[in-house]
Scaffold this active site. Structure first.
Site, PDB file in Angstrom:
ATOM      1  N   GLY A 147       3.967  33.997  97.839  1.00 46.08           N
ATOM      2  CA  GLY A 147       3.013  32.878  97.871  1.00 46.08           C
ATOM      3  C   GLY A 147       3.759  31.613  98.257  1.00 46.08           C
ATOM      4  NE  ARG A 148       0.506  26.936  96.443  1.00 50.04           N
ATOM      5  CZ  ARG A 148      -0.776  27.198  96.247  1.00 50.04           C
ATOM      6  NH1 ARG A 148      -1.660  26.970  97.187  1.00 50.04           N
ATOM      7  NH2 ARG A 148      -1.197  27.668  95.084  1.00 50.04           N
ATOM      8  CB  ILE A 149       6.827  29.149  94.511  1.00 50.22           C
ATOM      9  CG1 ILE A 149       5.926  28.014  93.999  1.00 50.22           C
ATOM     10  CG2 ILE A 149       8.248  28.960  93.974  1.00 50.22           C
ATOM     11  CD1 ILE A 149       5.685  28.013  92.484  1.00 50.22           C
TER      12      ILE A 149
ATOM     13  NE  ARG B 270      -2.134  41.234  94.341  1.00 49.82           N
ATOM     14  CZ  ARG B 270      -2.834  40.516  93.496  1.00 49.82           C
ATOM     15  NH1 ARG B 270      -3.236  41.042  92.380  1.00 49.82           N
ATOM     16  NH2 ARG B 270      -3.110  39.252  93.731  1.00 49.82           N
TER      17      ARG B 270
ATOM     18  CB  THR C 251      11.748  30.105  89.132  1.00 49.05           C
ATOM     19  OG1 THR C 251      11.279  30.714  90.339  1.00 49.05           O
ATOM     20  CG2 THR C 251      13.216  29.778  89.254  1.00 49.05           C
TER      21      THR C 251
ATOM     22  NE  ARG D 125       3.793  30.695  83.330  1.00 46.51           N
ATOM     23  CZ  ARG D 125       4.101  29.559  83.964  1.00 46.51           C
ATOM     24  NH1 ARG D 125       5.325  29.357  84.436  1.00 46.51           N
ATOM     25  NH2 ARG D 125       3.200  28.608  84.097  1.00 46.51           N
TER      26      ARG D 125
ATOM     27  CD  GLU E 159       8.977  29.687  78.746  1.00 44.82           C
ATOM     28  OE1 GLU E 159       9.595  30.405  79.545  1.00 44.82           O
ATOM     29  OE2 GLU E 159       8.521  28.566  79.039  1.00 44.82           O
TER      30      GLU E 159
ATOM     31  CG  HIS F 260       9.512  26.698  81.910  1.00 43.24           C
ATOM     32  ND1 HIS F 260       8.544  27.524  81.384  1.00 43.24           N
ATOM     33  CD2 HIS F 260       9.080  26.404  83.161  1.00 43.24           C
ATOM     34  CE1 HIS F 260       7.569  27.710  82.262  1.00 43.24           C
ATOM     35  NE2 HIS F 260       7.882  27.026  83.362  1.00 43.24           N
TER      36      HIS F 260
ATOM     37  N   GLY G  89      11.590  24.329  86.207  1.00 46.34           N
ATOM     38  CA  GLY G  89      11.114  24.489  87.592  1.00 46.34           C
ATOM     39  C   GLY G  89      10.497  23.236  88.200  1.00 46.34           C
TER      40      GLY G  89
HETATM   41  O1  LIG Z   1       5.643  26.538  84.975  1.00 47.60           O
HETATM   42  C1  LIG Z   1       4.943  25.642  85.326  1.00 47.60           C
HETATM   43  C2  LIG Z   1       3.655  25.817  85.956  1.00 47.60           C
HETATM   44  O2  LIG Z   1       3.123  26.925  85.939  1.00 47.60           O
HETATM   45  O3  LIG Z   1       3.135  24.852  86.473  1.00 47.60           O
END
Ligand SMILES: O=CC(=O)O
Length: 322
Positions: free
Chosen positions: A156-158, A179, A239, A241, A270, A288, A290
């Site tokens: 996806g984007r990230i 997918r 990065t 979940r 977490e 966390h 990110g």
């Molecule tokens: O982890 C951070 C988000 O999902 O925006």
């Protein structure tokens, strides 16, 4: 007309709290402690909008027909902490903040890759302990990222932004699993090969980076079998979940040398982090971070505010979640 009553479950950047306080009757969580599910449940009876984030938990049991709340303006892109089906069934609109945290999260994936490959955490710990005895040819020898293969799970984007950085900056070869087919326009300029399965990506990758959403069907997507495929020189970056990785299987794979190391920003359960991970030198552990830049955290807040503005003006919300 009275201003809508809004609850922010955590402190947000000042600029966004100021904006919302101007336009709404806002309650801030001034001491910034995580709210319990019971407190959030009570808030759903008292506020027109509740703005939760990843540190909150909103299970199905919280949503009932006596709620005053009509919109959940989630601060963040991931919404796995909210039972979306139950929220929708109870008539709630749920929004999130896609896009604005893409660059920062991809930057952090690269930070973890570099820290792990170049043993930066180990080196820093050694120096701070006062144990550094000076330069020598065999000291803290790491691994080059340049020319290695990056396997992206979830393009996806990230995932795409991470691949672009790795390829543009380090000449990494990119393979990925997604997918569904990825829009070719989103991949423009990137040389990336789509493989059929996650296991194929793991087998091809020197570094595997996870970018799939958490919760539901994605829980424990990466476990013992995938670590076997990644292999003894392979590195895992997460990065996304914590729950997308079988954390016990990860610890076992690291202890047994099934994989070389891991760079983690997220954890199952977490902020608790298994002690076993904190004792390992070949693991980079971040809390966390990110999306943690001022620019991005402000942009996330403004995105929530834009969604609330649209909702209370009777317009379509720009970022419905899910
Ligand atoms: O982890 C951070 C988000 O999902 O925006």
């Amino acid at each position: 007309m009275a201003q809508p009553k809004i609850l922010l479950t955590r402190r947000w950047p000042q600029a966004v709290e100021d904006r919302l306080s101007r336009d709404y009757d806002v309650t801030l969580n001034t001491d910034d402690t995580p709210m319990t599910a019971e407190q959030i449940g009570a808030a759903l009876g008292d506020y027109d909008a509740v703005c939760p984030t990843v540190s909150d938990s909103l299970p199905a049991a919280l949503f009932d027909s006596k709620m005053r709340t009509r919109i959940l303006g989630n601060y963040g892109v991931g919404v796995n902490h909210i039972d979306l089906d139950a929220a929708r069934a109870a008539g709630l609109t749920v929004t999130n903040t896609p896009g604005c945290l893409t660059d920062c999260t991809a930057d952090l994936a690269l930070t973890l890759m570099l820290m792990l490959a170049r043993r930066a955490g180990e080196g820093e710990r050694e120096l701070r302990r006062g144990d550094w005895s000076g330069w020598r040819p065999t000291h803290l020898i790491g691994t080059k990222l340049s020319g290695k293969t990056l396997g992206i799970v979830g393009m996806g984007r990230i995932g795409i932004a991470t691949a672009r950085r790795a390829q543009g900056g380090f000449g990494m070869k990119v393979v990925y699993y997604n997918r569904s087919e990825v829009d070719p326009a989103a991949l423009k300029g990137l040389e990336a090969e789509r493989l059929d399965t996650i296991d194929d990506v793991m087998a091809a990758a020197d570094v595997a980076s996870l970018h799939i959403p958490g919760g539901g069907a994605n829980a424990k997507t990466i476990g013992a079998a995938q670590f076997e495929k990644l292999g003894a020189s392979g590195m895992l970056i997460n990065t996304a979940r914590g729950d997308v990785v079988d954390q016990n299987a990860l610890i076992a794979a690291l202890e047994a040398g099934t994989i070389a190391g891991a760079g983690l920003d997220v954890y199952d359960g977490e902020p608790s982090v298994p002690e076993a991970l904190t004792r390992m030198e070949n693991v980079v552990l971040l809390p966390h971070l990110g999306s943690a830049t001022l620019e991005t955290r402000e942009a996330m807040g403004h995105m929530v505010a834009d969604n609330l503005d649209a909702f209370f003006a009777g317009r379509e919300v720009p970022n419905p979640a899910g």
